[in-house]
Every structure is written in structure tokens, then in C-alpha cells.
Design an enzyme around this catalytic site. Sequence first.
Site, short mmCIF file in Angstrom:
data_model
loop_
_atom_site.label_atom_id
_atom_site.label_comp_id
_atom_site.label_asym_id
_atom_site.label_seq_id
_atom_site.Cartn_x
_atom_site.Cartn_y
_atom_site.Cartn_z
N GLY A 222 -79.49 38.86 -97.50
CA GLY A 222 -80.90 38.61 -97.22
C GLY A 222 -81.07 37.68 -96.04
O GLY A 222 -80.27 37.63 -95.11
N GLY A 223 -82.14 36.88 -96.09
CA GLY A 223 -82.46 35.96 -95.00
C GLY A 223 -81.37 34.94 -94.73
O GLY A 223 -81.26 34.42 -93.61
N GLY B 288 -72.23 48.67 -59.22
CA GLY B 288 -72.97 47.58 -59.85
C GLY B 288 -72.13 46.75 -60.79
O GLY B 288 -72.38 45.55 -60.96
N ALA B 289 -71.12 47.35 -61.39
CA ALA B 289 -70.25 46.60 -62.31
C ALA B 289 -69.51 45.50 -61.57
O ALA B 289 -69.27 44.42 -62.12
CB ALA B 289 -69.27 47.55 -62.99
#
Length: 527
Positions: free
Chosen positions: A182-183, A417-418
Site C-alpha cells: 500500500g502507501g 543525439g546519444a
Amino acid sequence: MTDLSQTPLAASDARGRVAELHAIREQVRRGPSERATEAQHSKGKLTARERIELLLDEGSFQEVEPLRRHRATGFGLEDRKPYTDGVVTGWGTVHGRTVFVYAHDFRIFGGALGEAHAQKIHKIMDMAIAAGAPLVSLNDGAGARIQEGVVALAGYGGIFQRNTRASGVIPQISVMLGPCAGGAAYSPALTDFVFMVRDTSQMFITGPDVVQAVTGAQVSQNGLGGADVHASTSGVAHFAYDDETACLEEVRYLLSLLPSNNRENPPRTECADPADRRGEVLYDLVPADGNRPYDMRAVIEEIVDDGEMLEVHERWATNIICALARMDGQVVGIVANQPQQLAGVLDIHASEKAARFVQMCDAFNIPILTLLDVPGFLPGVDQEHGGIIRHGAKLLYAYCNATVPRISLVLRKAYGGAYIVMDSQSIGADLTYAWPTNEIAVMGAEGAAGVIFRRQIAASDDPEATRAELVKEYRSELMHPYYAAERGLVDDVIDPAETRSVLIGALAMLRTKHADLPARKHGNPPQ
């Protein structure tokens, strides 16, 4: 065993009161019962105090609020008020340096968090921030204490707020040694590093029963949120181990590589590995042929002190390596493409993994060394639709925002771009080196020739021969090892065997680097 927490104290003199104190302290130390301890051990799990003893230097633990008890009533809680309220908090030392710790005691209320339990954690977190010392949480709890209702949920909110406030200020390490559902799982997710133990620790937001009820899928707890799942599939866990002893020993090792806070440098150690040691083996480790794979780990082990490194997220996004190591005794963070996996391309997960690691290094004054052998970003519909643009931008943002010493080394390919994203000189790398086997270009020679000379190749009587000739021409003109160096985009082309000594010298020069970012509340990094 008599439960002194429920027994009125009767002694009237000082010695009697001291005897009562020692009796209470002994009860606190032993825990709720031998039966509860045996049940914990039968699951292959240690108790909270046994875990703390393994984590901290012997005899250094100083406990905070061991006599704390809850004040809740209803649902039988008024009759069960054990000391510690299910969490052991305090501080001690690891390798002689102060570390704060809290450990859930599953034997008491299943380690579930109630109001008093949460207040103890809040206090130790506040103390860690104020003292400027790392915080380690040993998690083994069943979530919020249902009997205390919304008060327990508010306790988690206080933890999350402090996790965020401490982020980038002190190292925060979460060690998962039992369930976390859960949280409650969001606190580890907010910390710098997450350790898990196979078979005994699980993390998930909704458990197997809920998953089956909603989706119809049947899955076990380990299959849904076990250590191997989070270490290799989700990327939630940075490290996974077979047992608690090995896990906690590695936590100690990680702490030895980190500073106490963001105002200090990582601890430096004496190094017996010569700084000027030559690495002749590197000639053979990395093939000159850019299409042949090799293990980048072997390269890293050759240039760092004694071949030792701690790899982060070793089993997730394996096409990139993120590791902490030492060079001449100084801690360095290493980001490196891994040609053995997907040819070392950047993809969504690799970008996220490296971006978070770069941010962590920058937050804690750890110099960053980037080793490039990257053919580009992974092409594909799934990558584009999955948001490779924004995910790749996370890595770009992290590098551009980093003010620690940054050194990059191009081993072979660095395309498109890499190349720019992997800490090129144009985005702020302090020093950029290359081996004579490097190829820095917009794209590979074959692809480039196919674009530039498309019409010429098509009109040729022998297209393949023409293509081969033009590829050779493009490579000789624009992709030779010294093209970037001639234009100042690479500071030097170095002998691979001298890599260790060159990098150590550069790190020594950059040790006093100081760089300021423009005044701002905070940036807005890509999500």
C-alpha cells in the site's frame, strides 16, 4: 516472562528503582516473547535488534525512546501496550561514522504503524537531518495499524514529507526485510537506494488478492512484488540478496562510499593500487571493430582501484552500467554503455536509470565519469510511444544540471543525439577524452553515406561498389579518430593503457571545482 509494561512499579528507594529500570530495559531488549522471536526466525528473518547489530559497528547503538508506548484505545489496544510500539529507533556508527536507523519489529503488532510508532520515526528522521547523517530504514511492517484508523495514515504522510525534505541532503537507504504494501511502499521509493532480500521481502501497492479480484490474474506475493521482480523488471530495487546478513553487509559497504551529507565529500581511503598503473590489457578487451561486443564491466574493473566496484541496478536496464568505485582512493560515479546488451544503445529504462544515478552523484559531491560506446537511441514504435523523447531528456537534464566534476571518455562509437546526451563537452563535461579507436559522428558511415550520396549510388552502374567507396570516403573525412580533437570537441586522444593515470590526474585537478547554478526555487525536469 512477566510483562512489566502492564505491572505497577512498587520500589521506593533508588536502588529498587534502578533494578526496576534494568528489568524493563531487559524486557525491551528481549522483545514481546520467545515464541514471537521463534516465529520470526522460522520465517528466515532476524529480529529488529539483530538486524541493527549487523548494520552498525559493535556496541555503538544508542536507542531513542525505547520505553515509548501507544495511547490508543478500542479494539483491545488498551490491553496491549508493549514498549517500543513496534519500532526500534536510534543512532550508531558504520565504519566509525554516525548513522541513524529505524527498524520495524514485526513481533509487535506485525510492525504496523500507529501514532506513537510514527512519531518515533519522525523524530529520528528529524535528528538525522539536523545532524547531517545518513538514515537507514529496516522495513518489516504490515502497513498502517487499522485499529488506529486515519491517525496511522497521517503518520505515513509525516514520513513522506521528511523523506522529501531530506532528499539530496542526507543519504537515505531503505532495506526491505519483510512485507511493504500500500502507501507504505512510497517511502522507500522516495529514498536514494532500495535493498531487498529474496523470498522474505515484497513491495506492492495492491496485493495479489486485489489484483485477482480486479483483473482476474493469479500471482504470488513474490511474483507480484518480490526482490527479483523489482531488481530486474520494475527497477524499484537497486540491490537484491539471498539473505539478510549479506544484504546488511552491502549496506555498510555502500555507506562507506557515500558522504554523511551534501556538505561533505565522500570519504577518501588510502590506495595501494598505483595511480600510474598501465592497463595494457585494455588493448585486447575492446575490439577496434565497432560491431563486435565486449563486456564494459571488464574495462571498468581494469581502471578502478583493485578492480572493485558496486554496481547499482545491476539487473535492470542492463544496456547501461551505473556503479560506484574508487580511483586513487577517491569515490567516483561511473556511467557506461554496455555493448554486450542491445549494443549499448540508450532506451527508456537506461535513460531513467542513468539520470537518477547522475542526480544522486551530483547531490552528494561524487565526481562522474562517463564511458561512451553508444550507437544511438533504440529505434521502435514502442520506444517512441513510450516517450523516449521525454525519458531521454531526463538524462540530458541530469547531466546539464550537475555541477560536480564531470569527465567523459569515448572508447569507440559515439553517434548522434546519444553522444550529446552522454555528457559531451557541449553540455558541460569538464574534460573529454577519446581512445584512438573512437568514432564520433552524427551516425555510422554506412547510414550517413546512404543519406548523403543516395542519388549518386542509385545512378551508379555498380551501386554496391560505389557505396563502399563513398562509405570509405565519409569515414576518412569525418569519422577519423582525430576529427573531434582537431575541432576542440575532445580535449585529448589518449593511449588506452594510460587511461587510469590520465583520469586520476584529471580528477585530482577537478577536486576543488566550484560551479554555481542560476538562482531559482528548483528546476522543472522532464517527466
